[in-house]
Design a protein around this motif. Structure first.
Motif, PDB file in Angstrom:
ATOM      1  N   GLY A   5       0.816  -1.207   0.000  1.00 25.44           N
ATOM      2  CA  GLY A   5       0.000   0.000   0.000  1.00 25.44           C
ATOM      3  C   GLY A   5       0.851   1.258   0.000  1.00 25.44           C
ATOM      4  O   GLY A   5       1.985   1.262   0.491  1.00 25.44           O
ATOM      5  N   ILE A   6       0.309   2.333  -0.563  1.00 24.35           N
ATOM      6  CA  ILE A   6       0.942   3.648  -0.510  1.00 24.35           C
ATOM      7  C   ILE A   6      -0.102   4.676  -0.088  1.00 24.35           C
ATOM      8  O   ILE A   6      -1.180   4.763  -0.694  1.00 24.35           O
ATOM      9  N   ILE A   7       0.217   5.415   0.961  1.00 27.77           N
ATOM     10  CA  ILE A   7      -0.614   6.544   1.380  1.00 27.77           C
ATOM     11  C   ILE A   7       0.262   7.786   1.333  1.00 27.77           C
ATOM     12  O   ILE A   7       1.228   7.899   2.093  1.00 27.77           O
ATOM     13  N   ALA A   8      -0.042   8.688   0.417  1.00 30.20           N
ATOM     14  CA  ALA A   8       0.735   9.923   0.241  1.00 30.20           C
ATOM     15  C   ALA A   8      -0.159  11.116   0.541  1.00 30.20           C
ATOM     16  O   ALA A   8      -1.230  11.256  -0.053  1.00 30.20           O
ATOM     17  N   ASN A   9       0.290  11.951   1.457  1.00 29.05           N
ATOM     18  CA  ASN A   9      -0.496  13.111   1.888  1.00 29.05           C
ATOM     19  C   ASN A   9      -0.019  14.371   1.166  1.00 29.05           C
ATOM     20  O   ASN A   9       1.070  14.870   1.441  1.00 29.05           O
ATOM     21  N   PRO A  10      -0.827  14.934   0.261  1.00 26.53           N
ATOM     22  CA  PRO A  10      -0.393  16.132  -0.463  1.00 26.53           C
ATOM     23  C   PRO A  10      -0.330  17.376   0.420  1.00 26.53           C
ATOM     24  O   PRO A  10       0.339  18.352   0.077  1.00 26.53           O
ATOM     25  N   ILE A  26       7.723  20.800   0.544  1.00 21.53           N
ATOM     26  CA  ILE A  26       7.933  19.782  -0.483  1.00 21.53           C
ATOM     27  C   ILE A  26       6.776  19.875  -1.472  1.00 21.53           C
ATOM     28  O   ILE A  26       5.647  19.531  -1.137  1.00 21.53           O
ATOM     29  N   PRO A  27       7.023  20.366  -2.681  1.00 24.91           N
ATOM     30  CA  PRO A  27       5.942  20.537  -3.649  1.00 24.91           C
ATOM     31  C   PRO A  27       5.391  19.203  -4.131  1.00 24.91           C
ATOM     32  O   PRO A  27       6.038  18.160  -4.006  1.00 24.91           O
ATOM     33  N   ASP A  28       4.223  19.247  -4.732  1.00 25.38           N
ATOM     34  CA  ASP A  28       3.583  18.023  -5.186  1.00 25.38           C
ATOM     35  C   ASP A  28       4.426  17.283  -6.214  1.00 25.38           C
ATOM     36  O   ASP A  28       4.462  16.050  -6.230  1.00 25.38           O
ATOM     37  N   TRP A  29       5.123  18.032  -7.102  1.00 22.76           N
ATOM     38  CA  TRP A  29       5.900  17.335  -8.127  1.00 22.76           C
ATOM     39  C   TRP A  29       7.013  16.501  -7.509  1.00 22.76           C
ATOM     40  O   TRP A  29       7.363  15.438  -8.031  1.00 22.76           O
ATOM     41  N   GLU A  30       7.586  16.968  -6.387  1.00 24.49           N
ATOM     42  CA  GLU A  30       8.627  16.177  -5.726  1.00 24.49           C
ATOM     43  C   GLU A  30       8.024  14.961  -5.032  1.00 24.49           C
ATOM     44  O   GLU A  30       8.621  13.882  -5.015  1.00 24.49           O
ATOM     45  N   LYS A  31       6.824  15.112  -4.467  1.00 25.18           N
ATOM     46  CA  LYS A  31       6.156  13.954  -3.867  1.00 25.18           C
ATOM     47  C   LYS A  31       5.834  12.916  -4.930  1.00 25.18           C
ATOM     48  O   LYS A  31       5.949  11.704  -4.695  1.00 25.18           O
ATOM     49  N   PRO A  54      -6.561   7.429  -2.894  1.00 19.63           N
ATOM     50  CA  PRO A  54      -6.812   8.588  -3.753  1.00 19.63           C
ATOM     51  C   PRO A  54      -6.575   9.882  -2.987  1.00 19.63           C
ATOM     52  O   PRO A  54      -6.810   9.947  -1.778  1.00 19.63           O
ATOM     53  N   ASP A  55      -6.055  10.897  -3.661  1.00 20.21           N
ATOM     54  CA  ASP A  55      -5.791  12.169  -2.984  1.00 20.21           C
ATOM     55  C   ASP A  55      -6.077  13.322  -3.929  1.00 20.21           C
ATOM     56  O   ASP A  55      -6.197  13.133  -5.151  1.00 20.21           O
ATOM     57  N   SER A  56      -6.161  14.512  -3.378  1.00 20.64           N
ATOM     58  CA  SER A  56      -6.577  15.686  -4.149  1.00 20.64           C
ATOM     59  C   SER A  56      -5.578  16.089  -5.221  1.00 20.64           C
ATOM     60  O   SER A  56      -5.946  16.736  -6.202  1.00 20.64           O
ATOM     61  N   ASP A  86      -9.837  10.458   5.367  1.00 22.08           N
ATOM     62  CA  ASP A  86      -9.507   9.632   4.206  1.00 22.08           C
ATOM     63  C   ASP A  86      -8.350   8.688   4.523  1.00 22.08           C
ATOM     64  O   ASP A  86      -8.365   7.516   4.155  1.00 22.08           O
ATOM     65  N   THR A  87      -7.341   9.215   5.204  1.00 23.75           N
ATOM     66  CA  THR A  87      -6.176   8.398   5.558  1.00 23.75           C
ATOM     67  C   THR A  87      -6.564   7.293   6.529  1.00 23.75           C
ATOM     68  O   THR A  87      -6.113   6.148   6.395  1.00 23.75           O
ATOM     69  N   VAL A  88      -7.387   7.646   7.516  1.00 25.69           N
ATOM     70  CA  VAL A  88      -7.851   6.639   8.479  1.00 25.69           C
ATOM     71  C   VAL A  88      -8.583   5.510   7.762  1.00 25.69           C
ATOM     72  O   VAL A  88      -8.310   4.322   7.977  1.00 25.69           O
ATOM     73  N   ARG A  89      -9.508   5.888   6.889  1.00 26.63           N
ATOM     74  CA  ARG A  89     -10.303   4.899   6.179  1.00 26.63           C
ATOM     75  C   ARG A  89      -9.436   4.078   5.218  1.00 26.63           C
ATOM     76  O   ARG A  89      -9.611   2.854   5.099  1.00 26.63           O
ATOM     77  N   ALA A  90      -8.496   4.720   4.532  1.00 26.82           N
ATOM     78  CA  ALA A  90      -7.630   4.001   3.602  1.00 26.82           C
ATOM     79  C   ALA A  90      -6.804   2.943   4.323  1.00 26.82           C
ATOM     80  O   ALA A  90      -6.671   1.804   3.851  1.00 26.82           O
ATOM     81  N   ALA A  91      -6.223   3.294   5.484  1.00 24.51           N
ATOM     82  CA  ALA A  91      -5.435   2.328   6.254  1.00 24.51           C
ATOM     83  C   ALA A  91      -6.311   1.172   6.727  1.00 24.51           C
ATOM     84  O   ALA A  91      -5.895   0.006   6.702  1.00 24.51           O
ATOM     85  N   GLU A  92      -7.519   1.491   7.141  1.00 22.40           N
ATOM     86  CA  GLU A  92      -8.445   0.444   7.590  1.00 22.40           C
ATOM     87  C   GLU A  92      -8.758  -0.518   6.449  1.00 22.40           C
ATOM     88  O   GLU A  92      -8.741  -1.749   6.621  1.00 22.40           O
TER      89      GLU A  92
END
Length: 343
Positions: A5-10, A26-31, A54-56, A86-92
Motif C-alpha cells: 500500500g501507498i498513502i501519500a499526503n499532499p 515539499i511541492p507536489d511534483w517532488e512527492k 486517492p488524494d486531491s 480519508d487516511t484513516v479509512r484508507a489504512a483500515e
C-alpha cells in the motif's frame, strides 16, 4: 498476490509553520517523484500490485505514468473528502485487504491517522512533513526496496521492525484518541489552524520518544532525558507558568520527578528556543496519568484536536500497540548479509 500500500499526503509540509519558522516545503511534483522512486524499488523486488489512497493532487496516478513501470497501481474504491478521515479509512481498508506492507509519505500527523485506521500492517514512513519524529528521512528507492522485501516475505518483519508506542487519551474513562509521538495540553481553547508552534501556549507535554536528533516538542524532552522508540515507557514535562512557577510545582527528588530546569531546544526548523520546565518525569507503559482539571485543548502529534473542560476527567497512557515500523537501514543491512541482492 502480494500487495503493498501507498498513502501519500499532499497537504504535508504546508501548514502554518511554513510562515513562522524556516521549514521546508515539499511541492507536489517532488512527492510524485518520491512515489515513482518507491514504485521502482517495489518493482525490483518482484511486487506486481500496489494499492494507493486517492488524494486531491493525484500523486500516485501521476507517479505511475512512467514507461519503465510495469506493476499495477490501483486506487482504493472509497469515498474521499480530502480530510484526515480519508487516511484513516484508507489504512483500515488496506488492513482488511491483507496489504503486506505500507509506505507512507507525510509527517507525524499523517502516520497518526494511519495508526487510527490500522496498526497491524508494517509501515515504511517517508518524511515529507513538518517537525517529523515518526517518519524517516529516507530515499524513496530504498523505501520501496525494503517494503517489497518485507511484503514478499524475503525479510521477516520481526527481524527489521519495531512495534511503535502510542499515547492513548481517555476522557471520562472512555478512549478518545491516540498520538504516536506527543500529546500537548494547550491554553488555547480552540482548534483553529491546528498546528502547534508557540510553546508559550502549552501547559504540559507527554512523549513516547525524546531523541536528541529530533525537532519540535520531542526535542525539548530529549534535553531532559533520552527516550527512544525501543525504550520502554515515555516522558512527561510541565512547562513553567509565564508569570513564574506556582508554589509546589517543582517535584521532589527521589520520586522520579525532577526539579525546574531551562533547556535550549530546536522547537521548529530554524527556531532554537530557551524553554523553562517546572518539572518532568519518566512514564511507565500501561499506567494512566490523570491531568489537572482545566480548560484546555488537546493536541495530538503537533496538531490541536479537541477541547476539554474542568468537568471532564482526562488521562493519558503510554502503550506499546502502534504499527510496526520497518527500520530501513537495518533492513538493508540484513538483506545484504542474507545475499538477497545477489542474482
Amino acid at each position: 498476490m502480494t500487495r503493498v500500500g501507498i498513502i501519500a499526503n499532499p497537504a504535508a509540509s504546508k501548514d502554518i509553520r511554513r510562515l513562522v519558522a524556516q521549514g521546508r516545503v515539499i511541492p507536489d511534483w517532488e512527492k510524485v517523484n518520491i512515489v515513482r522512486r518507491v514504485l521502482v524499488g517495489l518493482q525490483s523486488t518482484g511486487i506486481e500490485q500496489v494499492i494507493a489512497m486517492p488524494d486531491s493532487s493525484h500523486l500516485c496516478q501521476r507517479a505511475r505514468d512512467d514507461s519503465h513501470l510495469s506493476l499495477d497501481v490501483s486506487l482504493l474504491e472509497m469515498p474521499y473528502y480530502y480530510t484526515e478521515g480519508d487516511t484513516v479509512r484508507a489504512a483500515e481498508l488496506m488492513g482488511q485487504m491483507g496489504v503486506s506492507c505500507l509506505v507512507t509519505l507525510g509527517g507525524d500527523g499523517t502516520n497518526r491517522a494511519v495508526a487510527c485506521g490500522c496498526t497491524t500492517i508494517p509501515v515504511v514512513p517517508i518524511s515529507t512533513g513538518t517537525n517529523n519524529v515518526f517518519p524517516q528521512m529516507v530515499e524513496g528507492t530504498l523505501a520501496g526496496l525494503v517494503a517489497g522485501l518485507v511484503a514478499n516475505g524475503r525479510l521477516q518483519q520481526e527481524w527489521v521492525s519495531v512495534v511503535s508506542k502510542t499515547l492513548a487519551v481517555y476522557v471520562d474513562d472512555e478512549y478518545r484518541d491516540l498520538a504516536l509521538v506527543d500529546v500537548a495540553l494547550s491554553r488555547e481553547r480552540y482548534v483553529a489552524t491546528r498546528a502547534i508552534w508557540d510553546l508559550a501556549t502549552l501547559f504540559e507535554v507527554f512523549l513516547t520518544r525524546a531523541e536528541p536528533a529530533s525537532i519540535g516538542l520531542s526535542s525539548v524532552g530529549a534535553r531532559l532525558q533520552r527516550v527512544s522508540m525501543n525504550d520502554s515507557g515515555g516522558l512527561r514535562y510541565v512547562l513553567a507558568e509565564p508569570e513564574g512557577p506556582r508554589p509546589g510545582t517543582a517535584g521532589e527528588r527521589g520520586n522520579g520527578i525532577s526539579e525546574e530546569v531551562t533547556v535550549s531546544a530546536p522547537i521548529a526548523p530554524g527556531m532554537v528556543t530557551e524553554v523553562s520546565i517546572s518539572r518532568w518525569e519518566r512514564l511507565t507503559e500501561g499506567n494512566r496519568v490523570e491531568l489537572e482539571p482545566r480548560f484546555s485543548t488537546v493536541a495530538l502529534d503537533g496538531e490541536r484536536a479537541f477541547t476539554v473542560t474542568p468537568a471532564q476527567r482526562v488521562e493519558i497512557s503510554v502503550q506499546r500497540n502502534g504499527p510496526p515500523v520497518v527500520q530501513v537501514e537495518r533492513a538493508l543491512q540484513v538483506a545484504s548479509e542474507l545475499g538477497l541482492f545477489r542474482n
